[in-house]
Design a protein around this motif. Sequence first.
Motif, PDB file in Angstrom:
ATOM      1  N   ASP A 181       0.805  -1.224   0.000  1.00 20.02           N
ATOM      2  CA  ASP A 181       0.000   0.000   0.000  1.00 20.02           C
ATOM      3  C   ASP A 181       0.837   1.273   0.000  1.00 20.02           C
ATOM      4  O   ASP A 181       0.320   2.350  -0.272  1.00 20.02           O
ATOM      5  CB  ASP A 181      -0.965   0.003   1.196  1.00 20.02           C
TER       6      ASP A 181
ATOM      7  N   ASP B 197      -2.043   8.609  -2.795  1.00 26.48           N
ATOM      8  CA  ASP B 197      -2.991   8.949  -1.728  1.00 26.48           C
ATOM      9  C   ASP B 197      -4.336   9.349  -2.310  1.00 26.48           C
ATOM     10  O   ASP B 197      -4.417  10.173  -3.214  1.00 26.48           O
ATOM     11  CB  ASP B 197      -2.449  10.096  -0.864  1.00 26.48           C
ATOM     12  N   THR B 198      -5.382   8.753  -1.770  1.00 26.88           N
ATOM     13  CA  THR B 198      -6.731   9.126  -2.192  1.00 26.88           C
ATOM     14  C   THR B 198      -7.526   9.704  -1.036  1.00 26.88           C
ATOM     15  O   THR B 198      -8.605  10.215  -1.227  1.00 26.88           O
ATOM     16  CB  THR B 198      -7.476   7.879  -2.736  1.00 26.88           C
TER      17      THR B 198
ATOM     18  N   ARG C  73      -6.871  11.699   2.915  1.00 28.18           N
ATOM     19  CA  ARG C  73      -5.904  12.179   3.900  1.00 28.18           C
ATOM     20  C   ARG C  73      -6.635  12.966   4.990  1.00 28.18           C
ATOM     21  O   ARG C  73      -7.322  13.937   4.713  1.00 28.18           O
ATOM     22  CB  ARG C  73      -4.853  13.068   3.226  1.00 28.18           C
TER      23      ARG C  73
ATOM     24  N   ASN D   1      -4.573   5.808   7.787  1.00 25.56           N
ATOM     25  CA  ASN D   1      -4.878   6.426   6.498  1.00 25.56           C
ATOM     26  C   ASN D   1      -4.394   5.577   5.331  1.00 25.56           C
ATOM     27  O   ASN D   1      -5.051   5.462   4.299  1.00 25.56           O
ATOM     28  CB  ASN D   1      -4.255   7.824   6.419  1.00 25.56           C
ATOM     29  N   ARG D   2      -3.207   4.971   5.489  1.00 23.78           N
ATOM     30  CA  ARG D   2      -2.680   4.104   4.417  1.00 23.78           C
ATOM     31  C   ARG D   2      -3.563   2.877   4.227  1.00 23.78           C
ATOM     32  O   ARG D   2      -3.796   2.428   3.095  1.00 23.78           O
ATOM     33  CB  ARG D   2      -1.242   3.705   4.740  1.00 23.78           C
TER      34      ARG D   2
ATOM     35  N   ASN E  98      -6.618   4.050   2.412  1.00 24.49           N
ATOM     36  CA  ASN E  98      -6.289   4.249   0.993  1.00 24.49           C
ATOM     37  C   ASN E  98      -6.270   2.923   0.247  1.00 24.49           C
ATOM     38  O   ASN E  98      -6.736   2.817  -0.890  1.00 24.49           O
ATOM     39  CB  ASN E  98      -4.922   4.922   0.869  1.00 24.49           C
TER      40      ASN E  98
ATOM     41  N   TYR F   8      -8.576   1.936  -2.871  1.00 24.73           N
ATOM     42  CA  TYR F   8      -7.910   1.520  -4.114  1.00 24.73           C
ATOM     43  C   TYR F   8      -8.496   0.189  -4.604  1.00 24.73           C
ATOM     44  O   TYR F   8      -8.851   0.043  -5.786  1.00 24.73           O
ATOM     45  CB  TYR F   8      -6.407   1.404  -3.867  1.00 24.73           C
TER      46      TYR F   8
END
Length: 458
Positions: A95, A100-101, A103, A112-113, A116, A120
């Motif tokens: 990841d 980043d989509t 934040r 957050n990751r 994301n 995704y």
Amino acid sequence: MGDTDRKLFVLDTNILLHEPQAIYSFQEHDVVIPMTVLEELDRIKDSKRDVARDARVAIRALENIFHDVTPEEITEGIPLNKNVNATGSISILADYELVDTFRAFTDKEGDNRILNAVLYLQNKRAPRPVVLVTKDINMRLRAKGAGVLHVEDYRTDQLIDDVQYLTKGFQQRPGAFWDNVDEVTSQTADGHTFHTLDREPFDPTYINQYVIDEDSDFAARVERINGDSLTLRDLSRERMMHRKAWDVTPKNIYQAMAFDALLDPNIDLVILTGAAGSGKTLLAMAAALELTVEKNMFDKIIVTRNTPDIGESIGFLPGSEEEKMLPWLAAVTDTLEALHKHDHCTEGSLKYICDKANIQFKSINFMRGRSIQNAFVLLDECQNLTASQIKTIITRCGEGTKIVCSGNLAQIDSHYLTPVTSGLTYMVERFKNFEGSANIHLNGVVRSRLAEFAEENL
């Protein structure tokens, strides 16, 4: 099965800490582990927290799957073939390579990751359902706010949907008991009277479940269940209410039922649930002292409870393990003081009794690997334990050991547990058909009229 019927489950770190073998629980669906989860497991495994062991077990489970596969296969996913029921696959998602989509909350970079990664996959694998599985309630809220369509708690160890369906350990029959009985066979053996009746009016019923009524003084306990019939052991309610242990007598029928189970040498596990001030700890401690000091049935009393932050803070408190545990076990020491408040010298009595009964205060962290023999074990505040922690402690109990687990499902301090996922709820449901256990829910607050009013109105 079509490919769109197979779900993609993305696991948060807390799932693998809660249940290290959770990767095998998703059967025919596919499991995705974001790289961020592996990084967080790596940080936790070397920490001094009590979840470090669970992190290491989870890492070993993943290593056993991926130890001889290529990077391409890890990305694509490999079959979960350890369990015949798990026909899905497992993969690791890098990841950190994703653009980043989403934040927000920059201090929660790892979360957050993971979010994301879910977004995704949700876009790339549509129309396949992508489900984020996390025990973090706030993470579930943030995921929904970020646009994740499917977010779930880990429910494999959840046995009931609503805590109101949790068995209370007794059933109250309407009216007078014998007015509603058409056919009964009674017999006397070993000084006890047993009644064999039709099982259907009592269903659902379990071994060692208590039976009381509203209008008479009937009280009994389910002794045996044979097909369509069950056998009740007749217990005199008057005798139960006047039973005494360590100069303590029950204040209501619920405490009387608890005393009956606590003082019965044939019951190895007693589970006490109920509101704050219902008498759980006091009854357990009185029974422990009675059986250990007066009856010489046990060699020692071991008192332990969950201490959420003990992994980090126990080392900074002065003294021995028992002295470090005292701040968390104040409820038990308060109970001991209450039991001896009328003595000429309360402090001297407490010291004498602690030595005489060999009362030991132990940290739950140091219970793993032990074998406890001939002891009365009191496990307080069970509502904050997971199912695996409960299992760790109960499996420590050897021959001649009785364990009492008490807790209040309305006072859960854990970040990830709810009343339906608490280890206390899990234990009540799992042990309800075990002939060596009894469960009693203590109704009513007997601590004081102030405590009773607060429990009902606040």
